[in-house]
Design an enzyme around this catalytic site. Structure first.
Site, PDB file in Angstrom:
ATOM      1  N   ALA A  21      -3.521  34.591  33.141  1.00 18.11           N
ATOM      2  CA  ALA A  21      -3.749  35.234  31.841  1.00 18.11           C
ATOM      3  C   ALA A  21      -2.440  35.458  31.094  1.00 18.11           C
ATOM      4  O   ALA A  21      -2.341  35.174  29.896  1.00 18.11           O
ATOM      5  CB  ALA A  21      -4.490  36.558  32.037  1.00 18.11           C
ATOM      6  N   GLU A  44       7.627  39.006  35.781  1.00 19.41           N
ATOM      7  CA  GLU A  44       6.845  38.601  36.948  1.00 19.41           C
ATOM      8  C   GLU A  44       7.574  39.077  38.207  1.00 19.41           C
ATOM      9  O   GLU A  44       8.744  38.749  38.419  1.00 19.41           O
ATOM     10  CB  GLU A  44       6.669  37.085  36.976  1.00 19.41           C
ATOM     11  CG  GLU A  44       6.146  36.507  38.279  1.00 19.41           C
ATOM     12  CD  GLU A  44       4.846  37.135  38.744  1.00 19.41           C
ATOM     13  OE1 GLU A  44       4.718  37.421  39.956  1.00 19.41           O
ATOM     14  OE2 GLU A  44       3.942  37.340  37.906  1.00 19.41           O
ATOM     15  N   SER A  50       2.383  30.703  36.666  1.00 17.92           N
ATOM     16  CA  SER A  50       1.338  29.735  36.302  1.00 17.92           C
ATOM     17  C   SER A  50       0.891  28.877  37.483  1.00 17.92           C
ATOM     18  O   SER A  50       0.994  27.655  37.470  1.00 17.92           O
ATOM     19  CB  SER A  50       1.837  28.839  35.164  1.00 17.92           C
ATOM     20  OG  SER A  50       2.187  29.588  34.031  1.00 17.92           O
ATOM     21  N   CYS A  54      -6.503  30.263  43.387  1.00 17.38           N
ATOM     22  CA  CYS A  54      -7.722  29.757  44.027  1.00 17.38           C
ATOM     23  C   CYS A  54      -7.428  28.620  45.001  1.00 17.38           C
ATOM     24  O   CYS A  54      -8.230  28.339  45.891  1.00 17.38           O
ATOM     25  CB  CYS A  54      -8.707  29.273  42.967  1.00 17.38           C
ATOM     26  SG  CYS A  54      -9.231  30.541  41.802  1.00 17.38           S
ATOM     27  N   ARG A  81      10.488  26.278  26.626  1.00 15.49           N
ATOM     28  CA  ARG A  81       9.664  26.503  25.431  1.00 15.49           C
ATOM     29  C   ARG A  81       9.963  27.876  24.817  1.00 15.49           C
ATOM     30  O   ARG A  81       9.167  28.427  24.097  1.00 15.49           O
ATOM     31  CB  ARG A  81       8.182  26.383  25.796  1.00 15.49           C
ATOM     32  CG  ARG A  81       7.855  25.012  26.389  1.00 15.49           C
ATOM     33  CD  ARG A  81       6.378  24.859  26.708  1.00 15.49           C
ATOM     34  NE  ARG A  81       5.593  24.755  25.483  1.00 15.49           N
ATOM     35  CZ  ARG A  81       4.650  25.622  25.133  1.00 15.49           C
ATOM     36  NH1 ARG A  81       4.377  26.663  25.894  1.00 15.49           N
ATOM     37  NH2 ARG A  81       3.976  25.447  24.013  1.00 15.49           N
ATOM     38  N   ASP A 296      -7.574  39.398  35.846  1.00 17.94           N
ATOM     39  CA  ASP A 296      -8.225  40.165  36.903  1.00 17.94           C
ATOM     40  C   ASP A 296      -8.097  41.668  36.738  1.00 17.94           C
ATOM     41  O   ASP A 296      -8.703  42.428  37.503  1.00 17.94           O
ATOM     42  CB  ASP A 296      -7.647  39.771  38.262  1.00 17.94           C
ATOM     43  CG  ASP A 296      -7.984  38.346  38.663  1.00 17.94           C
ATOM     44  OD1 ASP A 296      -8.736  37.692  37.917  1.00 17.94           O
ATOM     45  OD2 ASP A 296      -7.497  37.894  39.706  1.00 17.94           O
ATOM     46  N   ASN A 318      -7.682  32.342  32.315  1.00 20.99           N
ATOM     47  CA  ASN A 318      -7.074  31.364  31.414  1.00 20.99           C
ATOM     48  C   ASN A 318      -7.688  31.413  30.017  1.00 20.99           C
ATOM     49  O   ASN A 318      -6.972  31.333  29.018  1.00 20.99           O
ATOM     50  CB  ASN A 318      -7.215  29.959  32.010  1.00 20.99           C
ATOM     51  CG  ASN A 318      -6.142  29.659  33.041  1.00 20.99           C
ATOM     52  OD1 ASN A 318      -5.007  29.369  32.691  1.00 20.99           O
ATOM     53  ND2 ASN A 318      -6.505  29.753  34.309  1.00 20.99           N
ATOM     54  N   TRP A 447     -37.002  14.670  39.113  1.00 26.86           N
ATOM     55  CA  TRP A 447     -36.914  16.065  38.686  1.00 26.86           C
ATOM     56  C   TRP A 447     -35.677  16.673  39.342  1.00 26.86           C
ATOM     57  O   TRP A 447     -35.614  16.772  40.570  1.00 26.86           O
ATOM     58  CB  TRP A 447     -38.169  16.855  39.106  1.00 26.86           C
ATOM     59  CG  TRP A 447     -39.345  16.618  38.221  1.00 26.86           C
ATOM     60  CD1 TRP A 447     -40.338  15.699  38.381  1.00 26.86           C
ATOM     61  CD2 TRP A 447     -39.660  17.331  37.020  1.00 26.86           C
ATOM     62  NE1 TRP A 447     -41.251  15.776  37.366  1.00 26.86           N
ATOM     63  CE2 TRP A 447     -40.865  16.782  36.513  1.00 26.86           C
ATOM     64  CE3 TRP A 447     -39.060  18.375  36.322  1.00 26.86           C
ATOM     65  CZ2 TRP A 447     -41.465  17.233  35.341  1.00 26.86           C
ATOM     66  CZ3 TRP A 447     -39.656  18.832  35.153  1.00 26.86           C
ATOM     67  CH2 TRP A 447     -40.841  18.266  34.671  1.00 26.86           C
ATOM     68  N   ARG A 455     -39.616  24.936  37.089  1.00 29.51           N
ATOM     69  CA  ARG A 455     -41.064  24.704  36.960  1.00 29.51           C
ATOM     70  C   ARG A 455     -41.848  25.694  37.822  1.00 29.51           C
ATOM     71  O   ARG A 455     -42.846  26.274  37.385  1.00 29.51           O
ATOM     72  CB  ARG A 455     -41.413  23.273  37.395  1.00 29.51           C
ATOM     73  CG  ARG A 455     -41.005  22.180  36.427  1.00 29.51           C
ATOM     74  CD  ARG A 455     -41.412  20.829  36.956  1.00 29.51           C
ATOM     75  NE  ARG A 455     -42.868  20.687  37.045  1.00 29.51           N
ATOM     76  CZ  ARG A 455     -43.477  19.666  37.632  1.00 29.51           C
ATOM     77  NH1 ARG A 455     -42.772  18.717  38.217  1.00 29.51           N
ATOM     78  NH2 ARG A 455     -44.789  19.581  37.662  1.00 29.51           N
TER      79      ARG A 455
END
Length: 465
Positions: A21, A44, A50, A54, A81, A296, A318, A447, A455
């Site tokens: 995030a 940090e 980054s 997971c 950047r 989180d 993200n 199906w 269904r």
């Protein structure tokens, strides 16, 4: 509040947290406004930015060979950047009134204040560590960050013993149990619940249990951990419950996580019932003009139940970071909410869920019917057609889809995305059954299994409505 922009000086955006995030917000804000207009400082406390948390179980288990493959963008790439990333620096205080944060260099211990015009709180979540004897002993690990994963992997490669105990059987617990099996350990999972994967209903969790025992994992359910006994050297040697002790050379905590909102609470920012920060749809912290939060550490709107939940997933983090960066950069974007979609695996068993479980629906007072069907991933006559079980919840009266759980072999997990789209759109099971989905024998029965369940659910809702 700092007013540098009002004095013709470029604004400063401060970001607390350098993962999904936080750095998504920083990167999007940089795309929106150049370095001459907006200075960006990101704090940090770890060594990395980054990265895919997971992916840690798959790195620990050897499916991913190199740690750096999990890193999407390095600190050096962010700095190129014009994002001032400050690693191993922990923010210890937020002063909302004066628009500043205090940070401590974890190497030198030096502390300093940094002012901000705009603030992003992306402090993530922390692993649950119950207050038990031995919980802080050597050999006991939570797995939340790359630093955590590296510490665990270092131990696995140098320890002489080959017995591991995983405490908890949620996503992290299940995935870490498989990773430890892959590393050649004897694995015991001690679980407080009736079945593994409490994000599923117990009848579906039982299918996960069968897969785990099939891997050689010893499952201990309905068991409360009372202590982590240690040896003379101070290292953990077992996990104790009221009834037994399970020998352990290493213990992994997979009990879950809680929002890391210690700073936010101390700063007087609003928290919800799950201790996550409360935001509006633009991810702006409620009651604050220039403070945003995502990932989180926040609570999100569940589009199915209409209630706030804490769902710690990188997908949400993200997306929320993108929203925050757009807004902090002067644009406008909103985050609509979630339906609680998640997917995982044990060996070749795929596990997926979205929407509400039975107990979730009961908790919010919904009346519903459930159906469970057995189907296959491909046409039954096509080679390698694999079995899958689909469970579906539908609201009485309206027929509104409420939730879907899928457990099966190859091709099962990502079918949950059909249900996720339907839930987001507020569709009924009748509408899901009528969807024009792709069909060919190598990909699906005529199906689709999700539609077979729809269904059956539609017929059941009609019969009792």
């Amino acid at each position: 509040m700092n007013t540098s922009a009002a004095h013709g000086v470029r604004e400063r955006l401060v970001v607390i947290g350098g993962d999904a995030a936080g750095m998504s917000a920083a990167s999007q804000a940089r795309r929106t406004r150049g370095p001459d207009e907006l200075e960006i400082v990101a704090f940090e406390r770890g060594h990395f930015t980054s990265y895919s948390a997971c992916g840690i179980p798959y790195w620990v288990g050897g499916d991913v060979e190199d740690r750096d493959e999990l890193i999407a963008r390095t600190p050096e790439e962010h700095r190129a950047r014009h994002i001032d990333v400050r690693l191993r620096t922990e923010v210890t205080e937020i002063d909302v009134e004066r628009g500043r944060v205090r940070a401590r260099d974890l190497e030198s211990g030096a502390e300093s204040w940094t002012s901000y015009d705009k603030l992003v709180i992306a402090t993530g979540a922390r692993p649950v560590r119950p207050d038990l004897p031995g919980i802080d002993a050597a050999g006991v690990y939570g797995v939340q960050t790359l630093d955590d994963g590296q510490a665990l992997l270092d131990t696995l490669t140098r320890t002489e013993g080959r017995r591991a105990v995983v405490v908890g059987a949620g996503y992290i617990g299940v995935e870490m149990a498989e990773a430890l099996i892959n590393r050649g350990y004897e694995v015991t999972v001690v679980n407080r619940g009736r079945e593994p994967m409490a994000t599923l209903d117990p009848d579906m969790g039982q299918l996960v249990r069968e897969a785990m025992t099939g891997l050689g994992i010893t499952m201990v359910d309905d068991a409360e951990v009372t202590a982590l006994p240690t040896g003379a050297d101070g290292r953990v040697r077992a996990v104790a419950t009221a009834d037994a002790e399970y020998p352990a050379d290493v213990v992994v905590l997979g009990i879950g996580v809680r929002p890391e909102t210690t700073l936010a609470r101390a700063a007087g920012l609003p928290l919800g019932d799950h201790d996550g920060l409360l935001t509006d749809r633009s991810m702006r912290v409620r009651g604050q003009e220039n403070v945003w939060a995502g990932g989180d550490c926040v609570e999100v709107l569940d589009l199915v139940s209409g209630q706030l939940r804490h769902i710690p997933l990188g997908t949400h983090a993200n997306k929320q970071g993108q929203i925050i960066g757009t807004n902090a950069g002067g644009g406008y974007a909103t985050f609509p909410g979630v339906v609680g979609t998640a997917v995982s695996k044990v060996c070749d068993l795929e596990i997926a869920r979205t929407g509400l479980r039975e107990k979730d629906a009961h908790r919010v007072g919904l009346r519903f019917e459930t159906v469970t069907i057995e189907s296959t991933s491909r046409a039954g006559y096509y080679p390698n057609a694999a079995p899958m079980t689909v469970k579906m919840l539908a609201e009485l009266g309206t027929g509104r889809l409420l939730g879907v759980q899928i457990v099966g072999r190859e091709g099962a997990g990502k079918r949950v995305d059909i249900a996720a789209v339907a839930l987001t759109a507020g569709m009924t099971v009748h509408q899901v059954a009528a969807l024009d989905l792709g069909y060919a024998p190598p990909f699906s029965p005529v199906w689709d299994p999700v539609q077979v369940a729809a269904r059956k659910a539609a017929a059941k809702v009609r019969g009792t409505g």
